[in-house]
Design an enzyme around this catalytic site. Structure first.
Site, PDB file in Angstrom:
ATOM      1  N   HIS A 268     -96.557 -52.598  42.286  1.00 54.69           N
ATOM      2  CA  HIS A 268     -98.016 -52.545  42.112  1.00 54.69           C
ATOM      3  C   HIS A 268     -98.513 -53.824  41.431  1.00 54.69           C
ATOM      4  CE1 HIS A 268     -98.468 -48.486  43.486  1.00 54.69           C
ATOM      5  NE2 HIS A 268     -97.931 -47.904  42.435  1.00 54.69           N
TER       6      HIS A 268
ATOM      7  N   LYS B  11    -102.466 -45.810  43.894  1.00 53.56           N
ATOM      8  CA  LYS B  11    -103.250 -44.779  44.588  1.00 53.56           C
ATOM      9  C   LYS B  11    -103.955 -45.310  45.835  1.00 53.56           C
ATOM     10  CE  LYS B  11    -102.503 -41.576  43.232  1.00 53.56           C
ATOM     11  NZ  LYS B  11    -101.166 -40.937  43.453  1.00 53.56           N
TER      12      LYS B  11
ATOM     13  N   SER C   5    -108.835 -41.008  42.817  1.00 55.23           N
ATOM     14  CA  SER C   5    -107.418 -40.655  42.931  1.00 55.23           C
ATOM     15  C   SER C   5    -106.639 -41.053  41.680  1.00 55.23           C
ATOM     16  CB  SER C   5    -106.825 -41.337  44.172  1.00 55.23           C
ATOM     17  OG  SER C   5    -105.505 -40.909  44.385  1.00 55.23           O
TER      18      SER C   5
END
Length: 295
Positions: free
Chosen positions: A108, A48, A138
């Site tokens: 990630h 995010k 988020s």
């Protein structure tokens, strides 16, 4: 999808102290042994933090601003998510093995979990970091709609988990600091989400130079326009509407929700903000990395 109840909303599992989606952990050997190629470009972020945005920017630069080429498939097909392995749905490592060079690779993973082959091959990397408070908001909304992650609970509960690093991919603090330090001895372009919001053309030009490209001003302007939040939110190739509703339920929260800096003010209470700030100061002490929480 087979046996949704066996795949969805399961608790996170650990790899070296970092919580990850359970099937990534089960297939960790595949991720760890991933073979990078010297001309791979790695796009790395904490979740995010503008991952889809920078992915679309890079794909557009690779395709010299050709918007039609960039609509050839969903962004997660054009930029495969390396470590995402979901039984019967997705396998990022296998997808990438079948992808012709030069490849764009998304991850990630915190810096210490990245497969060694990326360092050994000297791959160029782009990292985007976003301020911790907006990421928390988020990520919470994402976890509400993303059935692959555990139920997020209430916002109050989530903030506590987030500060403690008990969310997918672990501690935001460790993640952004780890990649910040690594840029000292590896070709990493480290970008800040807030800088990209403030002046997208300036930051896209940095990416262009980092990739060794030289595009005309009108091409850069086209990329800025095509990769604006408003355009990407309406673009089926970037807004994740191609993902089945039983995996990502966009009626709960859209994948592309607001895309702004400062939305945290609409969610943090005064007490939460004070607690968060104290925790933040402690965990970010000693780093030169600085964030803006609004622009």
């Amino acid at each position: 999808m087979e046996n949704n109840e066996n795949v969805l909303r399961r608790k996170l599992e650990m790899v070296c102290g970092v919580p990850l989606f359970w099937s990534i952990v089960e297939e960790w050997a595949q991720v760890e042994s991933f073979q990078a190629r010297p001309d791979d470009l790695l796009i790395s972020t904490y979740p995010k933090s503008g991952t889809t945005w920078i992915s679309e920017i890079v794909d557009m630069i690779y395709n010299n601003g050709d918007t039609e080429k960039c609509k050839r498939d969903a962004i997660y097909v054009r930029v495969p998510f390396m470590e995402l392995i979901i039984p019967g749905i997705s396998n990022g490592t296998e997808k990438l093995a079948k992808t012709s060079s030069p490849r764009l690779v998304k991850t990630h993973l915190p810096v210490q979990l990245l497969p060694m082959s990326f360092w050994e091959n000297g791959c160029k990397m782009i990292y985007v970091a976003r301020n911790a408070k907006d990421v928390a908001v988020s990520f919470y909304h994402f976890d509400l709609m993303n059935q692959l992650h555990p139920e997020p609970g209430t916002w109050e509960q989530y903030v506590e988990k987030y500060m403690a690093g008990r969310v997918a991919y672990g501690s935001w603090y460790d993640h952004v600091k780890g990649w910040w330090e690594k840029r000292k001895d590896h070709p990493i372009l480290y970008l800040l989400y807030e800088d990209m919001k403030e002046d997208p053309k300036r930051e896209i030009r940095k990416v262009m130079h980092f990739l060794g490209k030289d595009l005309k001003e009108e091409v850069l302007d086209r990329i800025v326009y095509h990769t604006s939040f408003e355009m990407m939110k309406e673009n089926p190739a970037t807004n994740y509407t191609m993902v089945p509703n039983d995996v990502m339920d966009q009626s709960i929260s859209p994948f592309m929700r607001k895309g702004i800096a400062g939305d945290w003010k609409n969610h943090f209470t005064v007490a939460q903000n004070e607690t968060f700030n104290e925790d933040y100061e402690r965990k970010m002490a000693g780093t030169t990395l600085q964030f803006r929480t609004e622009i």
